[in-house]
Design a protein around this motif. Structure first.
Motif, PDB file in Angstrom:
ATOM      1  N   GLU A  94       0.640 -31.894  -2.364  1.00 47.39           N
ATOM      2  CA  GLU A  94      -0.758 -31.984  -2.793  1.00 47.39           C
ATOM      3  C   GLU A  94      -0.904 -31.590  -4.256  1.00 47.39           C
ATOM      4  O   GLU A  94      -1.659 -32.217  -5.004  1.00 47.39           O
ATOM      5  N   ASP A  95      -0.176 -30.562  -4.677  1.00 46.46           N
ATOM      6  CA  ASP A  95      -0.228 -30.112  -6.065  1.00 46.46           C
ATOM      7  C   ASP A  95       0.276 -31.204  -7.009  1.00 46.46           C
ATOM      8  O   ASP A  95      -0.315 -31.440  -8.073  1.00 46.46           O
ATOM      9  N   GLU A  96       1.359 -31.886  -6.615  1.00 46.49           N
ATOM     10  CA  GLU A  96       1.882 -32.973  -7.442  1.00 46.49           C
ATOM     11  C   GLU A  96       0.865 -34.106  -7.558  1.00 46.49           C
ATOM     12  O   GLU A  96       0.700 -34.692  -8.624  1.00 46.49           O
ATOM     13  N   ALA A 100      -0.892 -35.369 -11.045  1.00 44.58           N
ATOM     14  CA  ALA A 100      -0.875 -36.773 -11.463  1.00 44.58           C
ATOM     15  C   ALA A 100      -2.296 -37.284 -11.672  1.00 44.58           C
ATOM     16  O   ALA A 100      -2.557 -38.053 -12.600  1.00 44.58           O
ATOM     17  N   ALA A 101      -3.224 -36.859 -10.848  1.00 44.14           N
ATOM     18  CA  ALA A 101      -4.613 -37.308 -10.964  1.00 44.14           C
ATOM     19  C   ALA A 101      -5.251 -36.764 -12.239  1.00 44.14           C
ATOM     20  O   ALA A 101      -6.071 -37.427 -12.859  1.00 44.14           O
ATOM     21  N   ARG A 102      -4.878 -35.560 -12.644  1.00 43.42           N
ATOM     22  CA  ARG A 102      -5.423 -34.978 -13.861  1.00 43.42           C
ATOM     23  C   ARG A 102      -5.033 -35.787 -15.090  1.00 43.42           C
ATOM     24  O   ARG A 102      -5.784 -35.871 -16.058  1.00 43.42           O
ATOM     25  N   CYS A 103      -3.858 -36.386 -15.051  1.00 43.48           N
ATOM     26  CA  CYS A 103      -3.396 -37.205 -16.178  1.00 43.48           C
ATOM     27  C   CYS A 103      -4.164 -38.516 -16.262  1.00 43.48           C
ATOM     28  O   CYS A 103      -4.338 -39.073 -17.338  1.00 43.48           O
ATOM     29  N   VAL A 104      -4.617 -39.006 -15.137  1.00 42.14           N
ATOM     30  CA  VAL A 104      -5.287 -40.302 -15.087  1.00 42.14           C
ATOM     31  C   VAL A 104      -6.784 -40.164 -15.294  1.00 42.14           C
ATOM     32  O   VAL A 104      -7.401 -40.929 -16.019  1.00 42.14           O
ATOM     33  N   VAL A 105      -7.410 -39.198 -14.658  1.00 40.94           N
ATOM     34  CA  VAL A 105      -8.853 -39.014 -14.703  1.00 40.94           C
ATOM     35  C   VAL A 105      -9.182 -37.913 -15.706  1.00 40.94           C
ATOM     36  O   VAL A 105      -8.731 -36.784 -15.552  1.00 40.94           O
ATOM     37  N   PRO A 106      -9.975 -38.207 -16.725  1.00 42.87           N
ATOM     38  CA  PRO A 106     -10.325 -37.153 -17.676  1.00 42.87           C
ATOM     39  C   PRO A 106     -11.254 -36.125 -17.036  1.00 42.87           C
ATOM     40  O   PRO A 106     -12.094 -36.451 -16.209  1.00 42.87           O
ATOM     41  N   VAL A 107     -11.070 -34.890 -17.432  1.00 42.55           N
ATOM     42  CA  VAL A 107     -11.902 -33.812 -16.918  1.00 42.55           C
ATOM     43  C   VAL A 107     -13.172 -33.744 -17.756  1.00 42.55           C
ATOM     44  O   VAL A 107     -13.125 -33.652 -18.980  1.00 42.55           O
ATOM     45  N   VAL A 108     -14.339 -33.793 -17.094  1.00 43.35           N
ATOM     46  CA  VAL A 108     -15.604 -33.717 -17.800  1.00 43.35           C
ATOM     47  C   VAL A 108     -16.199 -32.342 -17.506  1.00 43.35           C
ATOM     48  O   VAL A 108     -16.360 -31.958 -16.353  1.00 43.35           O
TER      49      VAL A 108
END
Length: 113
Positions: A94-96, A100-108
């Motif tokens: 789940e952590d991986e 990976a999702a953090r790299c794709v979706v920008p944090v707002v």
């Protein structure tokens, strides 16, 4: 796979060495015989037609489950350890995925930057 009590490579049919060690009740009976008779493990194993190493392992497991050994985990502790390792593996997966999702979706942020 051959049925319990037979050996795939043996034309003679029943193989007591393999049939005896298939169930937990068989191992419990063997351990009980060692405890009650006081006979050596090797002798009991030979009489029952099982490997002495198998009976020795069953005997050690029974001692650990009874709290008579400090050098081995009890069956309940082994089951808990297995469960915890599976949970850790799942959390790592789940952590991986989250990394990976953090790299794709920008944090707002809530401030909008």
């Amino acid at each position: 796979m051959s049925p319990p009590g037979t050996h795939a490579r043996s034309p003679c049919g029943p193989c007591p060495r393999h049939a005896y060690g298939r169930t937990s009740s068989a191992s419990e009976r063997a351990v009980r015989e060692v405890r009650t008779t006081g006979r050596p493990i090797a002798q009991v194993a030979k009489d029952l037609g099982i490997r002495k190493e198998a009976l020795r392992g069953w005997f050690r497991r029974a001692e650990a489950d009874a709290g008579e050994r400090d050098d081995r985990l009890a069956s309940s502790e082994l089951a808990e350890l297995k469960q915890l390792r599976e949970e850790i593996a799942e959390l790592r997966r789940e952590d991986e995925i989250l990394k990976a999702a953090r790299c794709v979706v920008p944090v707002v942020s809530s401030r909008g930057w």
